[in-house]
Motif scaffolding. Structure first.
Motif, PDB file in Angstrom:
ATOM      1  N   LYS A  76       0.834  -1.202   0.000  1.00  0.00           N
ATOM      2  CA  LYS A  76       0.000   0.000   0.000  1.00  0.00           C
ATOM      3  C   LYS A  76       0.871   1.255   0.000  1.00  0.00           C
ATOM      4  N   LYS A  77       1.908   1.236   0.787  1.00  0.00           N
ATOM      5  CA  LYS A  77       2.825   2.369   0.829  1.00  0.00           C
ATOM      6  C   LYS A  77       3.482   2.587  -0.530  1.00  0.00           C
ATOM      7  N   GLN A  78       3.871   1.483  -1.168  1.00  0.00           N
ATOM      8  CA  GLN A  78       4.491   1.583  -2.493  1.00  0.00           C
ATOM      9  C   GLN A  78       3.500   2.138  -3.517  1.00  0.00           C
ATOM     10  N   ALA A  79       2.251   1.697  -3.422  1.00  0.00           N
ATOM     11  CA  ALA A  79       1.231   2.196  -4.346  1.00  0.00           C
ATOM     12  C   ALA A  79       1.003   3.694  -4.164  1.00  0.00           C
ATOM     13  N   LEU A  80       0.978   4.145  -2.912  1.00  0.00           N
ATOM     14  CA  LEU A  80       0.812   5.570  -2.657  1.00  0.00           C
ATOM     15  C   LEU A  80       1.997   6.372  -3.174  1.00  0.00           C
ATOM     16  N   GLN A  81       3.193   5.810  -3.051  1.00  0.00           N
ATOM     17  CA  GLN A  81       4.372   6.484  -3.584  1.00  0.00           C
ATOM     18  C   GLN A  81       4.282   6.614  -5.096  1.00  0.00           C
ATOM     19  N   GLU A  82       3.757   5.572  -5.755  1.00  0.00           N
ATOM     20  CA  GLU A  82       3.595   5.632  -7.204  1.00  0.00           C
ATOM     21  C   GLU A  82       2.527   6.662  -7.589  1.00  0.00           C
ATOM     22  N   THR A  83       1.433   6.701  -6.828  1.00  0.00           N
ATOM     23  CA  THR A  83       0.407   7.718  -7.073  1.00  0.00           C
ATOM     24  C   THR A  83       1.003   9.110  -6.963  1.00  0.00           C
ATOM     25  N   GLU A  84       1.819   9.301  -5.930  1.00  0.00           N
ATOM     26  CA  GLU A  84       2.431  10.612  -5.713  1.00  0.00           C
ATOM     27  C   GLU A  84       3.389  10.956  -6.851  1.00  0.00           C
ATOM     28  N   LYS A  85       4.105   9.971  -7.336  1.00  0.00           N
ATOM     29  CA  LYS A  85       5.023  10.197  -8.456  1.00  0.00           C
ATOM     30  C   LYS A  85       4.254  10.647  -9.694  1.00  0.00           C
ATOM     31  N   ILE A  86       3.142   9.968  -9.959  1.00  0.00           N
ATOM     32  CA  ILE A  86       2.297  10.352 -11.099  1.00  0.00           C
ATOM     33  C   ILE A  86       1.760  11.766 -10.902  1.00  0.00           C
ATOM     34  N   PHE A  87       1.269  12.029  -9.701  1.00  0.00           N
ATOM     35  CA  PHE A  87       0.663  13.318  -9.398  1.00  0.00           C
ATOM     36  C   PHE A  87       1.674  14.448  -9.568  1.00  0.00           C
ATOM     37  N   ARG A  88       2.880  14.258  -9.061  1.00  0.00           N
ATOM     38  CA  ARG A  88       3.900  15.309  -9.125  1.00  0.00           C
ATOM     39  C   ARG A  88       4.417  15.520 -10.551  1.00  0.00           C
ATOM     40  N   SER A  89       4.181  14.574 -11.431  1.00  0.00           N
ATOM     41  CA  SER A  89       4.595  14.753 -12.826  1.00  0.00           C
ATOM     42  C   SER A  89       3.648  15.663 -13.598  1.00  0.00           C
ATOM     43  N   LEU A  90       2.494  15.958 -13.025  1.00  0.00           N
ATOM     44  CA  LEU A  90       1.499  16.804 -13.681  1.00  0.00           C
ATOM     45  C   LEU A  90       1.732  18.270 -13.337  1.00  0.00           C
ATOM     46  N   GLU A  91       1.286  19.135 -14.209  1.00  0.00           N
ATOM     47  CA  GLU A  91       1.501  20.564 -14.017  1.00  0.00           C
ATOM     48  C   GLU A  91       0.604  21.115 -12.908  1.00  0.00           C
ATOM     49  N   ASP A  92       1.119  22.093 -12.176  1.00  0.00           N
ATOM     50  CA  ASP A  92       0.338  22.749 -11.136  1.00  0.00           C
ATOM     51  C   ASP A  92      -0.716  23.661 -11.752  1.00  0.00           C
ATOM     52  N   MET A  93      -1.754  23.919 -10.975  1.00  0.00           N
ATOM     53  CA  MET A  93      -2.790  24.859 -11.372  1.00  0.00           C
ATOM     54  C   MET A  93      -2.195  26.263 -11.415  1.00  0.00           C
ATOM     55  N   PRO A  94      -2.384  27.014 -12.482  1.00  0.00           N
ATOM     56  CA  PRO A  94      -1.885  28.388 -12.502  1.00  0.00           C
ATOM     57  C   PRO A  94      -2.502  29.204 -11.369  1.00  0.00           C
ATOM     58  N   GLN A  95      -1.665  29.860 -10.589  1.00  0.00           N
ATOM     59  CA  GLN A  95      -2.175  30.634  -9.463  1.00  0.00           C
ATOM     60  C   GLN A  95      -2.778  31.942  -9.957  1.00  0.00           C
ATOM     61  N   ARG A  96      -3.888  32.274  -9.384  1.00  0.00           N
ATOM     62  CA  ARG A  96      -4.631  33.464  -9.786  1.00  0.00           C
ATOM     63  C   ARG A  96      -4.182  34.645  -8.943  1.00  0.00           C
ATOM     64  N   SER A  97      -3.823  35.733  -9.576  1.00  0.00           N
ATOM     65  CA  SER A  97      -3.410  36.926  -8.839  1.00  0.00           C
ATOM     66  C   SER A  97      -4.628  37.652  -8.282  1.00  0.00           C
ATOM     67  N   LYS A  98      -4.437  38.317  -7.161  1.00  0.00           N
ATOM     68  CA  LYS A  98      -5.531  39.065  -6.539  1.00  0.00           C
ATOM     69  C   LYS A  98      -5.890  40.293  -7.376  1.00  0.00           C
ATOM     70  N   LYS A  99      -7.170  40.589  -7.395  1.00  0.00           N
ATOM     71  CA  LYS A  99      -7.661  41.792  -8.064  1.00  0.00           C
ATOM     72  C   LYS A  99      -8.483  42.602  -7.076  1.00  0.00           C
ATOM     73  N   TRP A 100      -8.612  43.877  -7.368  1.00  0.00           N
ATOM     74  CA  TRP A 100      -9.343  44.719  -6.418  1.00  0.00           C
ATOM     75  C   TRP A 100     -10.788  44.275  -6.260  1.00  0.00           C
ATOM     76  N   GLN A 101     -11.349  43.640  -7.314  1.00  0.00           N
ATOM     77  CA  GLN A 101     -12.737  43.169  -7.208  1.00  0.00           C
ATOM     78  C   GLN A 101     -12.887  42.065  -6.164  1.00  0.00           C
ATOM     79  N   ASP A 102     -11.773  41.396  -5.833  1.00  0.00           N
ATOM     80  CA  ASP A 102     -11.834  40.301  -4.866  1.00  0.00           C
ATOM     81  C   ASP A 102     -12.308  40.759  -3.497  1.00  0.00           C
ATOM     82  N   PHE A 103     -12.167  42.017  -3.204  1.00  0.00           N
ATOM     83  CA  PHE A 103     -12.458  42.503  -1.866  1.00  0.00           C
ATOM     84  C   PHE A 103     -13.830  43.189  -1.761  1.00  0.00           C
ATOM     85  N   LEU A 104     -14.601  43.144  -2.836  1.00  0.00           N
ATOM     86  CA  LEU A 104     -15.900  43.820  -2.825  1.00  0.00           C
ATOM     87  C   LEU A 104     -16.876  43.178  -1.849  1.00  0.00           C
TER      88      LEU A 104
END
Length: 470
Positions: free
Chosen positions: A25-53
């Motif tokens: 199970k530990k090995q399977a989770l390590q493989e899942t993590e390896k697959i997951f880390r090979s994928l691109e991160d979600m582009p982070q959204r910058s704050k805008k003044w409208q966010d605080f309305l």
């Protein structure tokens, strides 16, 4: 109460034998993590003044786009999220508080006497362990202050039941102060009966918002719900949530959510909407639970999105381990409404879905089609050891075709060790559908059993990107 976790483990192991082996199970989770880390991160959204309305309306911009460390596997083969030791330390003082019995304050477990005031007196201002002896106790809802443990004598022996005169909006158990928040709560070893029979037979069972549930924890930090059975709640069995849901758009979350909450060995049935759900809360762990046979009565008949476990709007860093669902619309649904941020960064380790319509359904409603905006928040799902046993049609949602796994709009999804079993009479059954702008999806070690007659049991839409299935 039978050990739900052991039964869940047995059922998963029947389809995925290595699930019982902590090393594999530990090995399977390590493989899942390896697959997951090979994928691109979600582009982070910058704050805008409208966010605080909308800040006065208890919302905030979503700023957390990271994925927490993977869960660990203990020698006992149990999953452990990184923050479990923090929870243990926070709840430790509960063991040292005065133990009082509700019977000493006049509570009578005859199923008829209104015991609400006796429970209130026993609970007091908190700093207490409150014991509930065997019996059926009629109450009109309880509100727990900080540093309170409510402990029954077992789910088969201690039953708290809503009084016949309780309003539809009543929650059986919730925390005391939504605005200031509460901390260090424990609820264990009892049955909660929402007493749906007090309503008319064809009546909608929910009053809206966070009302009408078995247990609602809103703006709570450090809590444990363990060995609890919940019968026929009008809305949810358990809702780990903020004080108010956010519908001010994708990219926003509600403030005053909950954090560091463990829901363990909970059985819920007959729920009007979802068995266990989370909203706008962080670091929630749901384990060894069984959610089954919803009523769907919180929705219009035939259009009931009643899920066993729903990781919903704005939730972050949620762990699901060794759970089971049956006869729901969705077994596990990770999602959001169109006007809210999607749940992000969910880890699933071991789940058995039995005859749910959509065994596993990952989607951000309203951000699917070409004319919709791209989701800013639907990302990061890691899943290992999933079983979809016999997805079937359901009267809960009559227009929905059975599916073992559906991924819509989500990005960065890694699924490892997935078994789908087809036993229905569908003419051309579909096991897996990756659709509607899903991106960066990897499925590895996929087994499809009984889909031999299907022309194409795996469907990948043209609108998706970077999809790979082995």
């Amino acid at each position: 109460m039978a050990d739900i976790g052991l039964e869940n483990e047995r059922l998963i192991m029947e389809k995925l034998p290595e699930y019982i082996d902590p090393v594999k199970k530990k090995q399977a989770l390590q493989e899942t993590e390896k697959i997951f880390r090979s994928l691109e991160d979600m582009p982070q959204r910058s704050k805008k003044w409208q966010d605080f309305l909308y800040m006065p309306l208890l919302t905030k911009p979503k700023t957390d786009y990271h994925s927490v460390v993977p869960v660990t596997i203990e020698k006992s083969n149990r999953v452990r999220p990184y923050w479990k030791s923090l929870l243990d330390q926070a709840l430790k003082p509960l063991d040292e508080f005065e133990l009082v019995s509700v019977a000493d304050y006049g509570a009578v477990g005859d199923g008829k006497t209104d015991c609400t005031e006796a429970f209130k007196a026993a609970i007091g201002k908190g700093n207490r362990r409150v014991f509930v002896p065997a019996g059926v106790y009629s109450i009109r809802g309880l509100k727990l202050p900080s540093y309170t443990a409510l402990i029954g004598s077992g789910v088969e022996r201690t039953i708290l039941k809503l009084a016949d005169g309780a309003p539809k909006k009543e929650k059986l158990i919730t925390n005391q102060n939504y605005v200031k928040g509460n901390q260090c709560l424990k609820i264990s070893d009892l049955t909660l009966d929402w007493n749906v029979e007090r309503l008319s037979k064809n009546e909608n069972t929910s009053a809206g918002g966070t009302s009408s549930s078995g247990i609602t924890l809103a703006h709570v930090q450090f809590a444990c719900i363990q060995r609890v059975k919940i019968i026929n709640p009008g809305l949810h069995g358990v809702d780990i949530t903020s004080i108010r849901y956010n519908y001010f758009g994708d990219g926003r979350r509600s403030v005053l959510g909950s954090r560091f909450v463990w829901v363990d060995q909970v059985e819920a049935s007959g729920f009007g909407d979802d068995g266990i759900t989370t909203h706008h809360s962080d670091d929630v762990w749901i384990s060894n639970s069984y959610l089954h046979h919803p009523s769907g009565r919180a929705h219009e008949k035939g259009y009931s999105n009643s899920n066993g476990i729903e990781v919903d709007d704005g939730s972050q860093h949620v762990v699901l381990s060794n759970n089971r669902t049956a006869y729901c619309f969705g077994g596990v649904e990770i999602k959001a409404h169109a006007t809210s941020s999607a749940a992000s960064d969910t880890q699933i380790v071991g789940h058995y879905s039995k005859q749910d319509n959509r065994a596993y359904n990952f989607r951000h409603i309203g951000h699917h089609r070409d004319e919709d905006r791209y989701s800013q928040s639907a990302y990061s799902i890691r899943a290992t050891y999933l079983v979809a046993d016999s997805p079937q049609k359901t009267e809960l949602y009559v227009g929905s075709a059975p599916r073992a796994l559906v991924v819509s709009a989500y990005q960065k999804v890694a699924v490892h060790h997935f078994v789908a079993i087809e036993t229905s009479l569908e003419k051309d059954p579909i096991a897996v559908s990756v659709q509607y702008r899903a991106n960066q999806v990897r499925l590895k070690n996929v087994q499809l059993k009984g889909y031999e007659r299907a022309g194409n049991p795996i469907r990948i839409a043209r609108t998706t990107e970077n999809i790979k299935i082995e």
